[in-house]
Design a protein around this motif. Structure first.
Motif, mmCIF file in Angstrom:
data_model
loop_
_atom_site.group_PDB
_atom_site.id
_atom_site.type_symbol
_atom_site.label_atom_id
_atom_site.label_comp_id
_atom_site.label_asym_id
_atom_site.label_seq_id
_atom_site.Cartn_x
_atom_site.Cartn_y
_atom_site.Cartn_z
ATOM 1 N N ARG A 197 -7.855 -6.009 30.025
ATOM 2 C CA ARG A 197 -7.792 -4.552 30.025
ATOM 3 C C ARG A 197 -6.410 -4.068 29.620
ATOM 4 N NH1 ARG A 197 -8.525 -5.189 36.187
ATOM 5 N NH2 ARG A 197 -10.544 -6.241 36.345
ATOM 6 N N ASP A 198 -6.391 -2.845 29.158
ATOM 7 C CA ASP A 198 -5.130 -2.148 28.886
ATOM 8 C C ASP A 198 -5.318 -0.730 29.410
ATOM 9 O OD1 ASP A 198 -2.709 -1.276 28.011
ATOM 10 O OD2 ASP A 198 -3.249 -1.183 25.887
ATOM 11 N N GLU A 199 -4.729 -0.431 30.548
ATOM 12 C CA GLU A 199 -4.971 0.849 31.204
ATOM 13 C C GLU A 199 -3.700 1.343 31.874
ATOM 14 O OE1 GLU A 199 -7.356 0.656 34.806
ATOM 15 O OE2 GLU A 199 -7.158 -1.530 34.830
ATOM 16 N N PRO A 200 -3.621 2.640 32.144
ATOM 17 C CA PRO A 200 -2.471 3.168 32.877
ATOM 18 C C PRO A 200 -2.443 2.583 34.293
ATOM 19 C CG PRO A 200 -3.758 4.926 31.862
ATOM 20 C CD PRO A 200 -4.569 3.683 31.749
ATOM 21 N N PRO A 201 -1.272 2.501 34.913
ATOM 22 C CA PRO A 201 -1.207 1.932 36.260
ATOM 23 C C PRO A 201 -1.945 2.794 37.279
ATOM 24 C CG PRO A 201 0.900 2.903 35.657
ATOM 25 C CD PRO A 201 0.055 2.910 34.424
ATOM 26 N N THR A 202 -2.627 2.126 38.207
ATOM 27 C CA THR A 202 -3.191 2.814 39.364
ATOM 28 C C THR A 202 -2.061 3.033 40.361
ATOM 29 O OG1 THR A 202 -5.266 1.629 39.025
ATOM 30 C CG2 THR A 202 -4.943 2.673 41.170
ATOM 31 N N ARG A 203 -2.107 4.131 41.101
ATOM 32 C CA ARG A 203 -1.035 4.443 42.045
ATOM 33 C C ARG A 203 -1.567 4.474 43.476
ATOM 34 N NH1 ARG A 203 3.589 5.640 39.473
ATOM 35 N NH2 ARG A 203 3.370 5.969 37.222
ATOM 36 N N ASP A 204 -0.727 4.052 44.412
ATOM 37 C CA ASP A 204 -1.126 4.022 45.812
ATOM 38 C C ASP A 204 -1.018 5.414 46.424
ATOM 39 O OD1 ASP A 204 1.557 4.508 46.605
ATOM 40 O OD2 ASP A 204 2.001 2.369 46.679
ATOM 41 N N ARG A 205 -1.247 5.491 47.727
ATOM 42 C CA ARG A 205 -1.257 6.785 48.409
ATOM 43 C C ARG A 205 0.081 7.500 48.315
ATOM 44 N NH1 ARG A 205 -3.200 6.195 54.411
ATOM 45 N NH2 ARG A 205 -1.040 5.500 54.689
ATOM 46 N N GLY A 206 1.154 6.733 48.203
ATOM 47 C CA GLY A 206 2.476 7.340 48.073
ATOM 48 C C GLY A 206 2.897 7.620 46.645
ATOM 49 N N GLY A 207 2.016 7.340 45.678
ATOM 50 C CA GLY A 207 2.309 7.621 44.286
ATOM 51 C C GLY A 207 2.989 6.507 43.532
ATOM 52 N N VAL A 219 0.542 0.361 41.450
ATOM 53 C CA VAL A 219 -0.058 -0.805 42.086
ATOM 54 C C VAL A 219 0.069 -2.002 41.152
ATOM 55 C CG1 VAL A 219 -2.265 -1.794 42.829
ATOM 56 C CG2 VAL A 219 -1.668 0.553 43.472
ATOM 57 N N GLU A 220 0.487 -3.129 41.683
ATOM 58 C CA GLU A 220 0.556 -4.356 40.884
ATOM 59 C C GLU A 220 -0.830 -5.006 40.849
ATOM 60 O OE1 GLU A 220 2.907 -8.682 40.753
ATOM 61 O OE2 GLU A 220 3.390 -7.187 42.307
#
Length: 266
Positions: free
Chosen positions: A78-88, A91-92
């Motif tokens: 995949r090639d996608e923007p990073p997912t972010r956790d609850r604090g913004g 995510v690795e």
């Protein structure tokens, strides 16, 4: 731990992701978040293209590392923007092309999760999964599992027969054993409870109508096709044509029942 040979396509996973996201239980995610501490390592079994991470990670504390397991290397590419956790924070993510996880994989894990996985497991595969999670002593969130109930509006006399044949198809014998199909959630809950774990379940139905015509169409083809394969005596071409016409007219609505399950150790 092995699963059936059939694989989901990237197109099907993309089509269902928005509906999965609006159907999953936010309440169970909140229960889960209250029991987790950061930093958090999450193992996502049968991760596909990562839809569970995109839904769940923003609801959990960070920092987070997601280890995504899937047998299909193409889905993990995949090639996608990073997912972010609850604090913004981003995510690795690391991916592993394998048949779910092993005891060694879960060393240091804080959570095991999966979406649309339980109903394609055999009893032995499910028992292996439960044993693995219990040995790791970490919470487990299993979402979007089929439970064998479908409600269509307007109803048709053939609906019940098709549903019965489809459910039998979900419980069919395969080269790795007999699948649990719609019985999987109950069996999983019994297994976790039998080991002293707390289990919560919440309904997570797909609610499909004119706004989901593409997904409703693909689901209908799959539902009727599996029923026809299971019971060759069913004559469903007229039924299918009529239902497709209803989708075109925007008059068909479906409630396709799923259940989410959260289990955590004593």
């Amino acid at each position: 731990m092995s699963t059936p040979t059939a694989r989901a396509s990237r197109e099907w996973l993309a089509l269902r992701e928005p509906t999965d996201a609006t159907s999953r239980s936010v309440e169970l995610a909140e229960h889960l978040a209250a029991r987790l501490t950061a930093p958090l390592v999450v193992h996502d079994l049968g991760a596909g293209t990562g839809s569970m991470r995109r839904w769940l990670a923003p609801r959990l504390p960070g920092p987070q590392l997601w280890v995504e397991h899937d047998r299909d290397a193409e889905l993990l590419d995949r090639d996608e923007p990073p997912t972010r956790d609850r604090g913004g924070q981003p995510v690795e993510v690391v991916t592993r092309c394998d048949d779910l996880a092993t005891t060694d994989d879960l060393q240091g894990a804080g959570l095991v999760t999966a979406s649309a996985l339980l109903d394609v497991l055999t009893a032995q595969a499910l028992e292996n999964l439960v044993d693995l999670v219990v040995a790791a002593a970490v919470p487990c969130l299993l979402t979007t599992s089929v439970v064998g109930r479908v409600e269509l509006q307007p109803p048709d006399p053939l609906d019940a027969q098709i549903a019965g044949a489809f459910n039998d198809h979900q419980r069919r014998a395969t080269d790795i054993g007999v699948l649990l199909g719609p019985d999987a959630v109950d069996r999983a809950a019994q297994m976790f409870a039998g080991r002293g774990w707390t289990v919560l379940r919440e309904s997570s139905p797909w609610l499909l109508g004119p706004d989901n015509a593409a997904l409703l169409t693909e689901w209908l083809f799959g539902w009727v096709g599996a029923a026809s394969e299971q019971d060759v005596g069913l004559e469903l071409q007229s039924y299918l044509s009529w239902r497709l016409h209803q989708i075109d007219q925007g008059s068909l609505r479906a409630r396709i029942h799923h259940v989410d399950l959260l289990a955590w150790p004593p």
